[in-house]
Design an enzyme around this catalytic site. Structure first.
Site, PDB file in Angstrom:
ATOM      1  N   SER A  26      -7.993  -4.003  -4.143  1.00  0.00           N
ATOM      2  CA  SER A  26      -6.820  -3.362  -3.605  1.00  0.00           C
ATOM      3  C   SER A  26      -6.880  -3.046  -2.109  1.00  0.00           C
ATOM      4  O   SER A  26      -5.840  -2.810  -1.492  1.00  0.00           O
ATOM      5  CB  SER A  26      -6.567  -2.057  -4.366  1.00  0.00           C
ATOM      6  OG  SER A  26      -7.633  -1.157  -4.173  1.00  0.00           O
ATOM      7  N   LYS A  78      -8.036   2.687   4.985  1.00  0.00           N
ATOM      8  CA  LYS A  78      -7.151   2.400   3.843  1.00  0.00           C
ATOM      9  C   LYS A  78      -6.223   3.594   3.630  1.00  0.00           C
ATOM     10  O   LYS A  78      -6.655   4.749   3.771  1.00  0.00           O
ATOM     11  CB  LYS A  78      -8.017   2.150   2.601  1.00  0.00           C
ATOM     12  CG  LYS A  78      -7.246   1.726   1.359  1.00  0.00           C
ATOM     13  CD  LYS A  78      -8.219   1.426   0.203  1.00  0.00           C
ATOM     14  CE  LYS A  78      -7.518   0.937  -1.044  1.00  0.00           C
ATOM     15  NZ  LYS A  78      -8.471   0.626  -2.140  1.00  0.00           N
ATOM     16  N   SER A 114     -12.575  -3.277  -5.416  1.00  0.00           N
ATOM     17  CA  SER A 114     -11.571  -3.275  -4.349  1.00  0.00           C
ATOM     18  C   SER A 114     -12.078  -3.321  -2.918  1.00  0.00           C
ATOM     19  O   SER A 114     -11.271  -3.459  -1.997  1.00  0.00           O
ATOM     20  CB  SER A 114     -10.659  -2.070  -4.504  1.00  0.00           C
ATOM     21  OG  SER A 114      -9.689  -2.357  -5.471  1.00  0.00           O
TER      22      SER A 114
HETATM   23  N1  GLN Z   1      -8.610  -4.600  -9.431  1.00  0.00           N
HETATM   24  C1  GLN Z   1      -9.161  -3.481 -10.130  1.00  0.00           C
HETATM   25  C2  GLN Z   1      -8.044  -2.638 -10.690  1.00  0.00           C
HETATM   26  O1  GLN Z   1      -6.914  -2.982 -10.500  1.00  0.00           O
HETATM   27  C3  GLN Z   1     -10.031  -2.676  -9.211  1.00  0.00           C
HETATM   28  C4  GLN Z   1      -9.267  -1.861  -8.257  1.00  0.00           C
HETATM   29  C5  GLN Z   1     -10.136  -1.027  -7.382  1.00  0.00           C
HETATM   30  O2  GLN Z   1     -11.325  -1.236  -7.251  1.00  0.00           O
HETATM   31  N2  GLN Z   1      -9.512  -0.023  -6.805  1.00  0.00           N
HETATM   32  O3  GLN Z   1      -8.279  -1.639 -11.323  1.00  0.00           O
END
Ligand code: GLN
Length: 485
Positions: free
Chosen positions: A152, A77, A176
């Protein structure tokens, strides 16, 4: 040999037995990326020296070096520092930032002979659930290109699901890793907070962030966990305890395991396809010899609110460093320092990141700190206690990973609350600091993958993976491959 369809374990075994070279494996995945990434768009950058690195691994293998993942390619990532590579966090503000050092996870993977395929797309600074918040492009779901891959870490998940990479690393602050794994029909694990070093991971919300593996099956996931986990003095929240072997005992089964189904996760929409498939999965566990019972996590309703106070507060503080002075983008037209800060941050950040910074600054500001931030911290303790109470009598908790299968691109992007609700089943796990893994557990009527979330006791990733492995052997969901269309 259809190289890209092999699991990481099969690849490593073939490489070790000299039936396949690391270079052959790497070039097969690079070719696959070339063929499919026009549609899937998992990558932000492909490693142009991957083949050279693979050749080097082959030479090292020939001179007697070996390891469980030696010569196997992995995707990363784009919020983890890989020395000399761009690390953009899918943000304009870091578009030209080249990492000057390796994250600890990268250092460990290098020491174990892994080859890096490239850096994967994500929501900007890991804020989002669909990769639509990437400043560069949206990744598509390998099962249906009109849909999101989750987020994400959507690029990492889509890369593994579309066989562009056998393994990938993601990060998980509120879901994410697990949510995109569920959307793409693969395995994704968020380790216990403190299990994997965060050194060299670009910080979003430091008390929640964890790096973890994506794989197409549980065994591969365990191998990558072994490779990246363990104590790191460079991360003050890293826990110093014996690092477990996640593959030992993987095949020991679930006889006698006590599994809890938290009512709060099943009551909201009992007819949902995800809920039904998890209840079916619970029956599979019972057949395999586990005891399944209803449990309660009474503070579940508060998780989303608590998360969006704590995560934004920490983000507003962590993202203060992008000021046009330290590193990254700087607006050239500014008249004075203040104007430079304003223009740099105004142009460099996307709208979701700005929303989070403003929300976080608000909940931390004088007069609101006690009402929001402090209160949220107290409720976080209650949420953590809910898990501690259940884990007094149970070994594992089962829930759906997501409330719905992958949604359409554009469907939720203009409605932040709807987007935030995508993580309704995953964020409690980060708030409590416990480990969670998503494994494929079926398909929707529309043919989209569904995910089962297994939540474990702190530092008991191995037990969680043992249960996931047993389930996987009893079903064949993980064997179905995304058509990439
Ligand atoms: N979707 C969640 C957020 O936008 C989690 C994102 C993540 O785990 N990085 O904060």
């Amino acid at each position: 040999m259809d190289i890209v369809n092999l699991s990481a374990f099969e690849l490593a075994t073939a490489i070790k037995a000299k039936k396949l070279s690391s270079k052959e494996a790497t070039s097969a995945f690079l070719k696959r990326i070339e063929e499919t990434d026009g549609t899937v768009k998992s990558f932000l950058s492909v490693n142009t020296s991957a083949l050279k690195e693979a050749e080097q691994r082959d030479a090292e293998l020939a001179s007697g070096k070996s390891g469980p993942l030696y010569g196997v390619p992995v995707a990363i990532k784009d919020n983890m520092c890989l020395k000399g590579s761009k690390t953009t966090c899918a943000s304009k503000i870091l578009e030209d930032f080249t990492a000057p050092y390796d994250a600890t996870v990268i250092e460990r993977l290098k020491a174990q002979g892994v080859v890096f395929l490239g850096k994967c797309n994500m929501d900007e600074f890991a804020m989002g659930s669909s990769t639509e918040n990437s400043a560069f492009h949206t990744t598509t779901n390998p099962w249906d290109s009109s849909r999101i891959p989750g987020g994400s870490s959507g690029g990492s998940a889509a890369a593994v699901a579309s066989r562009q990479a056998p393994l990938a690393l993601g990060s998980d602050t509120g879901g994410s890793i697990r949510q995109p794994a569920a959307c793409c029909g693969i395995v994704g694990l968020k380790p216990t907070y403190g299990r994997v070093s965060r050194f060299g991971l670009v910080a979003f919300a430091s008390s929640l962030d964890q790096i973890g593996p994506f794989a197409r099956n549980t065994e591969d996931c365990a191998l990558l966990m072994n490779a990246v986990s363990g104590y790191d003095p460079k991360d003050s929240t890293s826990i110093n305890r014996d690092s477990a072997d996640h593959t030992a005992g993987l095949k020991d089964g679930v006889k006698g395991m006590r599994i809890g189904l938290p009512s709060e996760y099943f009551e909201k929409d009992p007819s949902a396809e995800g809920v039904k498939s998890v209840l079916e999965a619970a029956k599979v566990f019972e057949k395999l010899g586990a005891k399944v019972e209803k449990v309660s996590l009474p503070h579940t309703d508060y998780c989303l609110a608590v998360y969006y106070i704590i995560a934004t507060a920490e983000a507003s503080s962590n993202l203060a460093r992008y000021d046009g002075v330290h590193y990254g983008f700087r607006d050239k037209d500014a008249k004075n320092l203040r104007d430079m800060y304003n223009k740099t941050r105004g142009k460099g950040f996307g709208s979701e990141v700005k929303r989070r910074i403003m929300l976080g600054t608000y909940v931390l500001s004088a007069g609101y700190y006690d009402a929001y931030y402090l209160k949220a911290q107290k409720v976080r303790t209650l949420i953590k206690r809910d898990f501690e109470n259940v884990f007094k009598n149970f070994d594992l908790i089962l829930t759906p990973t997501t409330p719905t299968p992958a949604f359409k691109i554009g469907e939720k992007v203009s409605d932040p609350i709807q987007m935030y609700l995508s993580d309704i089943f995953t964020i409690s796990v980060n708030l409590a600091g416990v480990p969670g893994v998503s494994v494929p557990c079926g398909f929707s009527a529309g043919g989209l993958p569904l995910g089962l979330q297994l939540i474990g006791k702190p530092f008991e990733e191995a037990a969680m993976l043992r249960a996931a492995y047993a389930y996987e052997q009893a079903t064949d969901w993980h064997k179905r491959m995304a058509p990439v269309k």
